[in-house]
Write an enzyme that holds these catalytic residues in place. Structure first.
Site, PDB file in Angstrom:
ATOM      1  CE  LYS A 135      -1.690   1.476   4.055  1.00  0.00           C
ATOM      2  NZ  LYS A 135      -1.414   3.035   4.352  1.00  0.00           N
ATOM      3  CG  ASN A 136       2.310   2.579   3.373  1.00  0.00           C
ATOM      4  OD1 ASN A 136       1.294   2.816   3.278  1.00  0.00           O
ATOM      5  ND2 ASN A 136       2.783   2.354   4.884  1.00  0.00           N
ATOM      6  CB  CYS A 162      -4.002  10.013  11.871  1.00  0.00           C
ATOM      7  SG  CYS A 162      -2.312   9.721  12.198  1.00  0.00           S
ATOM      8  NE  ARG A 220       1.691  10.354  10.401  1.00  0.00           N
ATOM      9  CZ  ARG A 220       0.769   9.805   9.970  1.00  0.00           C
ATOM     10  NH1 ARG A 220      -0.221   9.035  10.184  1.00  0.00           N
ATOM     11  NH2 ARG A 220       1.307   8.975   8.673  1.00  0.00           N
ATOM     12  CG  ASP A 235       3.844   1.321   9.337  1.00  0.00           C
ATOM     13  OD1 ASP A 235       4.129   1.306   8.324  1.00  0.00           O
ATOM     14  OD2 ASP A 235       3.699   2.028  10.169  1.00  0.00           O
ATOM     15  NE  ARG A 293      -6.623   4.433   6.031  1.00  0.00           N
ATOM     16  CZ  ARG A 293      -5.629   4.794   6.775  1.00  0.00           C
ATOM     17  NH1 ARG A 293      -5.641   4.630   8.014  1.00  0.00           N
ATOM     18  NH2 ARG A 293      -4.472   5.056   6.315  1.00  0.00           N
TER      19      ARG A 293
HETATM   20  C1  EPZ Z   1       4.583   6.851   6.079  1.00  0.00           C
HETATM   21  O1  EPZ Z   1       3.978   7.864   6.633  1.00  0.00           O
HETATM   22  C2  EPZ Z   1       3.753   5.729   6.174  1.00  0.00           C
HETATM   23  N1  EPZ Z   1       2.482   5.900   5.493  1.00  0.00           N
HETATM   24  C3  EPZ Z   1       3.190   5.100   7.623  1.00  0.00           C
HETATM   25  O2  EPZ Z   1       2.563   4.063   7.456  1.00  0.00           O
HETATM   26  C4  EPZ Z   1       4.585   4.900   8.193  1.00  0.00           C
HETATM   27  O3  EPZ Z   1       4.362   4.565   9.578  1.00  0.00           O
HETATM   28  C5  EPZ Z   1       5.549   6.179   8.188  1.00  0.00           C
HETATM   29  O4  EPZ Z   1       5.875   6.383   6.761  1.00  0.00           O
HETATM   30  C6  EPZ Z   1       6.899   5.693   8.967  1.00  0.00           C
HETATM   31  O5  EPZ Z   1       7.457   4.710   8.231  1.00  0.00           O
HETATM   32  C7  EPZ Z   1       2.600   6.053   4.102  1.00  0.00           C
HETATM   33  O6  EPZ Z   1       3.492   5.605   3.379  1.00  0.00           O
HETATM   34  C8  EPZ Z   1       1.195   6.214   3.267  1.00  0.00           C
HETATM   35  P1  EPZ Z   1       7.079  10.085   8.189  1.00  0.00           P
HETATM   36  P2  EPZ Z   1       4.625   9.062   6.815  1.00  0.00           P
HETATM   37  O7  EPZ Z   1       6.964  11.194   7.526  1.00  0.00           O
HETATM   38  O8  EPZ Z   1       5.604   9.469   5.573  1.00  0.00           O
HETATM   39  C9  EPZ Z   1       7.884  13.072  11.489  1.00  0.00           C
HETATM   40  C10 EPZ Z   1       0.543   2.570   7.827  1.00  0.00           C
HETATM   41  O9  EPZ Z   1       0.283   2.110   8.895  1.00  0.00           O
HETATM   42  N2  EPZ Z   1       7.648  14.229  10.276  1.00  0.00           N
HETATM   43  O10 EPZ Z   1       7.954   9.145   7.756  1.00  0.00           O
HETATM   44  O11 EPZ Z   1       3.769  10.412   6.956  1.00  0.00           O
HETATM   45  C11 EPZ Z   1       6.390  12.520  11.770  1.00  0.00           C
HETATM   46  O12 EPZ Z   1       5.677  13.157  12.846  1.00  0.00           O
HETATM   47  C12 EPZ Z   1       1.187   4.180   7.946  1.00  0.00           C
HETATM   48  O13 EPZ Z   1       0.763   2.031   6.649  1.00  0.00           O
HETATM   49  C13 EPZ Z   1       7.897  15.601  10.979  1.00  0.00           C
HETATM   50  O14 EPZ Z   1       8.332  15.915  11.850  1.00  0.00           O
HETATM   51  O15 EPZ Z   1       5.546   9.416   7.968  1.00  0.00           O
HETATM   52  C14 EPZ Z   1       7.070  11.030  12.187  1.00  0.00           C
HETATM   53  O16 EPZ Z   1       7.385  11.442  13.722  1.00  0.00           O
HETATM   54  C15 EPZ Z   1       0.993   4.780   9.346  1.00  0.00           C
HETATM   55  N3  EPZ Z   1       7.929  16.318   9.929  1.00  0.00           N
HETATM   56  C16 EPZ Z   1       8.321  10.721  11.852  1.00  0.00           C
HETATM   57  O17 EPZ Z   1       8.693  12.188  11.025  1.00  0.00           O
HETATM   58  C17 EPZ Z   1       7.329  16.152   8.575  1.00  0.00           C
HETATM   59  O18 EPZ Z   1       7.262  17.013   7.624  1.00  0.00           O
HETATM   60  C18 EPZ Z   1       8.144   9.724  10.676  1.00  0.00           C
HETATM   61  O19 EPZ Z   1       7.019  10.150   9.637  1.00  0.00           O
HETATM   62  C19 EPZ Z   1       6.964  14.824   8.314  1.00  0.00           C
HETATM   63  C20 EPZ Z   1       7.255  13.727   9.326  1.00  0.00           C
END
Ligand code: EPZ
Length: 420
Positions: free
Chosen positions: A22-23, A115, A120, A306, A398
């Protein structure tokens, strides 16, 4: 809202095939906006998040055709403003920002919103796009970005919790059509991001360092259509592996890529679970008593956040103390309260959950909250004595295709009950 009714206590036996990731599929679908030519994407899982992304692409003017697990997208003409309500419903939709900016030099995308697992933020996404010369404002719940021309630049994308997966995706998809060379430092190395980079390369993008924390992109004038197959879903694979271990059965998972799961396989072996790799298959069984293990989630190639909730279920069954520390999201323990309803003994201490395992679980009604917490509650229901009703199963739909049917084929007693 549908529910699952599960009668626990049966070991899972047999074979299950996992679908596409999915991701990986979500940013790859967004990347089809970068060309006016058709893109054929195979092994796309049949999930509500995928359907949402397809509706978003259509709201932008793209033509989308489904043929089983194959999606063809043609973004011949494009609008820069997406459907606010559609986009804000799904966090993954934020990754249309980069391609729209690259293709149209303007984009207006609703803020993805937080969420249940955390705030996020998207500050790193915006930092990267601004580094490429875009002016970005947030107003009225929208991210409005525009540029005369994106220009390659060097940008560090590491945040307080390490790299950002979709942030890297957005900046990468903007950079492929920028003037000049872009270097992304502290790029995410998750297999799903690597898959996006390979997809972009198949469209004619020039990217080096794929799979490493440093991506170097040489912008090109335009990209062409392509045909591509999405990688297997490593999180779905890990979920069924843990289900096999938790129920004490023996399951062979087909269509997987074990190379994306070294940290999970290592941790399962540490917990005394037998995991055998056979090419693109994994056979998981648990002939011996489980051992308690400590888990800390990290960016790839560390233990994936995850899979944290699913691993916690396994540890509730294991005599002894296990400490599970969540380092990626600030509140990804929504499943703890629900597991407690089933008799689990888990104490929260800051970013850690202290699991006092070995008590047997007993069935009860529980509430799904986010995608992976829902999967954990299903796993718990498979081992709890008696009946467990997992409500709000739309969270699960989802990210897990036909989970009830796949589990039924493995011998589980699980029924989907249509919502009232
Ligand atoms: C992706 O989310 C995945 N979703 C998530 O999977 C996954 O848990 C996550 O990566 C981490 O591996 C999709 O790919 C659709 P991040 P993403 O930006 O990209 C912080 C699932 O269950 N951050 O890597 O949104 C953030 O708050 C989902 O399939 C900032 O601070 O996650 C977090 O603490 C849940 N500023 C960390 O980085 C930003 O601009 C990692 O988030 C962006 C992120």
């Amino acid at each position: 809202m549908d529910s699952f009714i599960i009668t626990g206590g049966r070991p899972l036996e047999g074979e299950v095939t996992v679908g596409g990731a999915k991701n990986a599929a979500l940013p790859i679908l967004a990347a089809t906006l970068l060309t006016s030519e058709p893109c054929v994407i195979r092994r796309v899982p049949n999930l509500s998040d995928i359907k949402f992304m397809a509706m978003i692409l259509e709201s932008l003017g793209a033509e989308v055709q489904f043929d089983g697990a194959t999606i063809t997208v043609r973004a011949k003409t494009l609008r820069g403003v997406g459907d606010y309500d559609l986009i804000r419903k799904m966090r993954g939709s934020i990754c249309i920002l980069g391609p729209l900016l690259a293709r149209l030099h303007e984009a207006c995308v609703s803020m993805p919103g937080g969420c249940i697992i955390g705030a996020r933020p998207i500050d790193l996404h915006l930092k990267g796009l601004r580094a490429l010369g875009a002016s970005v404002m947030i107003e009225g719940g929208y991210v409005r970005a525009e540029c005369s021309q994106l220009v390659g630049s060097e940008v560090f994308l590491g945040g307080r919790c390490g790299p950002t997966v979709l942030g890297t995706a957005n900046v990468l998809m903007a950079a492929v059509l920028a003037d000049g060379i872009t270097i992304i430092e502290s790029a995410a190395c998750e297999p799903e991001l690597t898959d996006l980079a390979h997809f972009l390369s198949s469209m004619g993008a020039k990217i080096s360092g794929i799979g490493s924390p440093t991506l170097t992109i040489t912008g090109v004038r335009e990209l062409h259509g392509t045909e591509y197959e999405v990688i297997p879903d490593r999180i779905e694979t890990a979920t069924y592996a843990i289900a096999a271990a938790a129920t004490g059965g023996e399951v062979t998972i087909r269509g997987a890529n074990p190379n994306h799961l070294h940290a999970v396989i290592d941790k399962l072996k540490e917990a005394n679970v037998r995991v055998e790799r056979r090419g693109v298959a994994l056979t998981v069984r648990r002939p011996d008593p489980l051992r308690s293990v400590d888990v800390t989630t990290q960016p790839y190639a560390g233990f994936p956040t995850d899979v944290q909730a699913q691993m916690m279920v396994l540890m509730t069954l294991t005599p002894g103390i296990s400490i599970i520390t969540e380092r990626i999201f600030e509140s990804r323990f929504m499943h703890v309260g629900e597991l407690a309803r089933l008799g689990a003994d888990i104490a929260l201490e800051g970013p850690s959950a202290i699991v006092k395992g070995g008590k047997s679980l007993s069935g009860a009604p529980v509430m799904a909250s986010d995608l992976r917490a829902s999967a954990a509650l299903v796993l718990a229901g498979l081992v709890a004595g008696g009946q467990t009703q997992v409500n709000r199963i739309y969270h699960l739909d989802r990210g897990y295709e036909s989970m009830d049917l796949k589990l039924q084929r493995l011998g589980a007693r699980i029924e989907r009950v249509p919502g009232t």
